[in-house]
Design a protein around this motif. Structure first.
Motif, short mmCIF file in Angstrom:
data_model
loop_
_atom_site.label_atom_id
_atom_site.label_comp_id
_atom_site.label_asym_id
_atom_site.label_seq_id
_atom_site.Cartn_x
_atom_site.Cartn_y
_atom_site.Cartn_z
N VAL A 633 -19.25 22.01 -2.12
CA VAL A 633 -20.19 21.46 -0.92
C VAL A 633 -19.87 19.85 -1.19
N GLU A 635 -20.52 18.56 2.22
CA GLU A 635 -21.25 18.00 3.78
C GLU A 635 -22.04 19.26 3.96
N TYR A 636 -22.42 19.05 5.02
CA TYR A 636 -23.43 20.16 5.91
C TYR A 636 -22.39 20.31 6.74
N TYR A 639 -23.06 20.69 11.14
CA TYR A 639 -23.38 19.39 11.81
C TYR A 639 -22.41 18.51 12.89
N GLN A 651 -22.24 28.30 8.92
CA GLN A 651 -23.31 28.55 8.70
C GLN A 651 -23.37 29.61 7.81
N TYR A 654 -22.35 29.76 3.74
CA TYR A 654 -23.18 28.93 2.79
C TYR A 654 -24.48 30.53 2.28
N GLN A 660 -22.56 26.98 -6.07
CA GLN A 660 -22.49 26.28 -4.94
C GLN A 660 -22.79 24.65 -6.33
N PHE A 671 -30.18 20.64 1.09
CA PHE A 671 -30.06 22.14 1.23
C PHE A 671 -31.48 22.61 0.60
N ILE A 676 -30.93 26.39 2.10
CA ILE A 676 -29.54 26.84 2.88
C ILE A 676 -29.13 27.38 1.30
N THR A 797 -24.58 12.43 8.49
CA THR A 797 -25.38 13.35 7.64
C THR A 797 -25.40 12.98 6.69
#
Length: 932
Positions: A633, A635-636, A639, A651, A654, A660, A671, A676, A797
């Motif tokens: 991971v 980035e998220y 977004y 979404q 995850y 992770q 997170f 998340i 972000t």
């Protein structure tokens, strides 16, 4: 305009002759090239393959410097013969182009330094006994301890006693290096040499051969994980008559204590007596060989490695030309097939034209499928064409170093280069092989397919030039271009829907599960494209190489359509410190076509690197009966998007069961704060790890900061896929700053790095212009950055982004924005050179003015440039993080599901990463299949 991509090195030992492979680009805007020549001093060498498609070049030059898009057809490929020299030479190569207008243009291409001789550096040894002097050459890299111990023991037990063994260690881990030294301690017959940097197996064997003592009579090659029968050397020496130059034997294939086969030749005929077959599909295994040392000057230096050249095939060809080869049918050693070795047995035929025709017919059901099949086949053909070029380099090297070769052999050697300069010779070769039924695994079919496909690819680009240039302009201006198909009529099929690519991206892989496959770690990447190789991709590649050093076999599997010229890629990756060995140590497979089988073992593990890959990794892991996959991971990703289907899929990515791996503590904390992924359930601490992307290392000084114009540097990314970098907000803030009454525009210059829609300048006010820095390599980038004073890099972000950290490390006051848990305090804790602001116009302008007011505080800028963040990828993964990662990837699956057996008994012993087939392979990263 012209440039040379291959080779990146400009210094070569010529030996008795050098076939110098040249690949680059050349074009004249608005005036196509009719003929092209390379000038070597007074000689003029015509380049037959020129004006071929180079999409990456047109992406760089069109439209600003090449309005008509002529750079799309700018590639040239040739092999320049360099005769033996007696003294060092500095030689300039120049290109001479005859244009369609009739004009002749000449331009410098590159300057090469040529050194005489074969770069031999013989070691001095004391021979331990009487009899023929045999130098054993073993190339080692992180050898499995138990197998190495057996191999060393079997060499010691040879009944021919007069041998020495040179071990060249290709920068193994400290533990492996100590294992080797412990095993040979107090035995003067062994000579240990450690390479200063990784060379890969091909060049490591070259290094080992260059150290052979001058008075050695024979040379034997040894792998690090085989087991020699005690009479191996004796029988090979006796099997080598005076008229021959090399002898080799059969071998047994074993796995652990199980003998899989008492002979290597279970699935194809041994064609070592046929020179053309030897060229196409090698029959001579290096570990089975012993040759006379008097041919070393014809063997060294090795020819350039473009794709997957193998040392044993080259040595066999040189020996056949020098005097001939003899064979012992008796197996004289055991070849151990295991999960950590770098070789494999090929027992299936390579793809030819019949496969391509079948793929096109299969895709003819709708326009989209047909276009996809065509693109994939043409891209693969161009990649395969590099293998033909590599064989041509071998042939030209043999011709240069053996002027007295027989007319029969010379005729064959002259045929091989013609496989690359037209289509007649590949077709003729295929027909002759069919009629004579030689066992060459259909390599000739692959070469014919490559010759036809490479030229068809060029034609396809010419037919679609207008559309492709429109696509390039849209990419340059930031417009998103999505795949689109138009139905021919009737009811629209789901495959022809404009957004069908969304469904394609989450389609599962087609796994071919076999217990005879070695365990691999499969890293799922979107694509490999050098336009996008920066922070995130370098992190993915570094993880792959780190896992390889930890002992895992690693394979990168690309999910999107990928056109990768491996010859160019090998050279370009050398410009990225720390990941130079990527294409030598890591296996590469392309699976845009999810229907194409991916060979895996039941214990393979999967690592996703984006939301799409998470869907694919989840399905693959479940099919293998595993409870989780790993998600790298960085980035998220939701977004990045509006609230749409893709956001929902991202979404969901995850929520799959996963381990992770976060790229920064700040991202992990986001997170955790929002519950998340793994943090939505108990036990998250054991189910994640954190690393920190390494940044470039800078050495700012007050001399860089004083007595020059003041400079502001903006990270400009207008592309739609980089919208999170808030290009528009940054430009508005710079324009607002330039218009401010208290801003002295005469003292400041504005620069940008990244892109501004293909332009080189953009006007902020009537008197202030932002000028884009030209694209550079990483070395130039690290040198230039400290010569700026104020940086502006935005990112909406949770990830802090690497660019503002590098700006701060280069000694710049750096304005960057806050976001949720990425607070001003957390950013200042990283570096006092960071000036955190709210992501508003007023906030960014205020931050820039604050930075400008402190520009003369040199000591504070230098102090803020020294902060605790890794600048080396070896330090990016802490020991604690690596332990979690290795433990997870080493765990056994926990789900109870059946493993599918491969159909039709098509099991094979597969080639592993970073290695070579034994002995017939053309490419070690291609899966050979049966011809229809």
């Amino acid at each position: 305009m012209c440039g040379l991509d291959v080779p990146s090195s400009r210094s070569f030992h010529v030996g008795k002759g050098l076939a110098l492979y040249l690949q680059g680009w050349a074009f004249c805007p608005g005036n196509p090239i009719r003929r092209l020549y390379v000038l070597d001093g007074t000689r003029q060498h015509e380049i037959k393959n020129h004006s071929w498609a180079r999409p990456d070049v047109v992406h760089y030059f069109h439209p600003a410097q090449d309005p008509t898009g002529g750079s799309l057809f700018s590639e040239f490929i040739t092999i320049l013969p360099i005769e033996e020299i007696a003294e060092p030479e500095s030689r300039e190569l120049r290109l001479l182009a005859e244009l369609k207008s009739g004009e002749m243009i000449e331009q410098s291409l590159a300057v090469f330094e040529f050194q005489p001789g074969a770069n031999r550096r013989p070691v001095k040894v004391k021979w331990p006994a009487k009899g023929a002097k045999v130098a054993i050459c073993m190339a080692a890299y992180n050898p499995p301890l138990e197998l190495l111990k057996r191999q060393i023991g079997s060499i010691r037990e040879q009944n021919h006693r007069n041998w020495i063994c040179i071990i060249t260690d290709d920068s193994s881990s400290a533990a492996s290096r100590n294992d080797i030294l412990d095993l040979i301690e107090n035995d003067s017959r062994f000579v240990y040499v450690k390479n200063k940097e990784r060379k890969g197996f091909y060049n490591n064997f070259e290094e080992c051969l260059s150290l052979v003592p001058v008075n050695a009579e024979f040379v034997a090659l040894a792998d690090q994980d085989d087991y020699w029968h005690s009479d191996k050397l004796t029988k090979l020496i006796h099997a080598l008559p005076e008229s021959k130059k090399l002898a080799f034997s059969d071998c047994r294939i074993v796995t652990g204590r199980e003998v899989i086969s008492d002979t290597y030749w279970t699935d194809r005929k041994n064609e070592y007596t046929d020179f053309l077959s030897l060229f196409l599909a090698n029959s001579v295994t290096g570990a089975a060989s012993l040759f006379r040392s008097d041919i070393l000057d014809r063997i060294l230096p090795f020819p350039q490695r473009l794709m997957d050249a193998y040392h044993d095939q080259w040595i066999a060809l040189a020996a056949e030309v020098a005097g001939g080869i003899s064979y012992i049918e008796e197996p004289l050693y055991d070849y151990h097939q295991h999960g950590a070795n770098v070789i494999g047995q090929v027992i299936k035929r390579y793809r030819g034209v019949s496969y391509s025709i079948g793929a096109i017919l299969k895709g003819a059901k709708n326009k989209r499928a047909l276009l996809d099949a065509g693109r994939t086949l043409l891209q693969q053909a161009r990649a395969d064409f590099s293998g033909a070029l590599e064989k041509a380099v071998f042939a030209e090297t043999l011709r240069l170093r053996n002027p007295g070769m027989s007319s029969t052999l010379k005729k064959t050697a002259n045929r091989i280069p013609r496989l690359t300069t037209g289509i007649f010779e590949p077709i003729r070769l295929k027909i002759s092989r069919i009629l004579r039924r030689h066992s060459t695994l259909n390599v000739e079919g692959l070469l014919m397919n490559a010759a036809l496909g490479a030229r068809a690819r060029n034609l396809a680009y010419r037919l679609r030039k207008t559309k492709y240039l429109r696509y390039v302009r849209k990419i340059k201006t930031g417009s998103e271009v999505l795949p689109m198909a138009v139905a021919a009529g009737g009811i629209l099929s789901i495959e022809d829907m404009e957004n069908n690519w969304i469904f394609r991206n989450i389609q599962p892989l087609t796994l071919h599960v076999s217990r005879r496959e070695p365990k691999r770690v499969n890293i799922l990447l979107a694509t490999i494209d050098f336009k996008y190789i920066f922070g995130g991709y370098i992190g993915m590649f570094s993880l792959a190489l780190r896992l390889r050093r930890e002992g895992f076999l690693v394979r990168i599997v690309t999910m999107e359509r990928t056109e990768l010229d491996m010859t160019l890629a090998r050279e370009r990756i050398k410009g990225y410190p720390g990941i130079e060995r990527l294409f030598d140590d890591i296996e590469i497979e392309h699976r845009h076509d999810r229907k194409e089988e991916l060979f895996v073992s039941p214990d393979d593990r999967f690592i996703a690197t984006n939301g799409w890959g998470a869907h694919v990794a989840h399905r693959a892991s479940r099919e293998l009966g595993q409870d989780r996959f790993m998600f790298m991971v960085q980035e998220y990703e939701p977004y990045f998007l509006p609230m749409n289907t893709i956001a929902a899929l991202f979404q969901q990515s995850y929520r799959f069961p996963q381990f992770q791996l976060f790229s920064t503590p700040l991202l992990r904390d986001f997170f955790k704060l929002n519950r998340i992924g793994v943090f939505s359930k108990p036990g998250a601490d054991k189910n994640h790890a954190v690393f920190r992307n390494a940044i470039q290392k800078f050495k700012p000084s007050t001399n860089d900061m004083r007595d020059r114009e003041r400079r502001i540097l903006f990270y400009a990314r207008p592309e739609a896929h980089a919208a999170r970098n808030m290009f528009e907000l940054g430009m508005m803030a710079l324009a607002e700053l330039a218009r401010s009454p208290d801003f002295d525009a005469d003292k400041w210059k504005f620069y940008g790095m990244g892109s501004i829609g293909g332009a080189s300048k953009i006007r902020l006010t009537r008197d202030v212009v932002l000028e884009m820095m030209p694209k550079t390599d990483l070395q130039t980038y690290t040198q230039r950055l400290p010569h700026h004073d104020v940086g502006l890099s935005l990112m909406l972000t949770p990830h802090p982004s690497l660019v503002p950290l590098e700006m701060a490390s280069a000694g710049m006051w750096t304005v960057t924005n806050t976001f949720e848990n990425k607070t001003a305090e957390s950013l200042r804790d990283i570096s006092t050179n960071l000036i955190p602001v709210e992501p508003t116009l007023e906030g960014v302008v205020a931050g820039l003015k604050d930075a400008i007011s402190r520009v003369d505080q040199y000591d504070k800028r230098l102090q803020g440039s020294r902060f605790n963040w890794p600048t080396d990828w070896d330090d990016a993964f802490s020991p604690a993080a690596m332990k979690k990662i290795v433990d997870f990837l080493s765990d056994r699956p926990t789900l109870s599901v059946p493993i599918r057996s491969p159909p039709n008994g098509l099991d094979s012993v597969r080639a592993a990463a970073a290695g070579h087939h034994r002995p017939a392979a053309l490419y070690h990263r291609r899966k050979p299949v049966r011809e229809p």
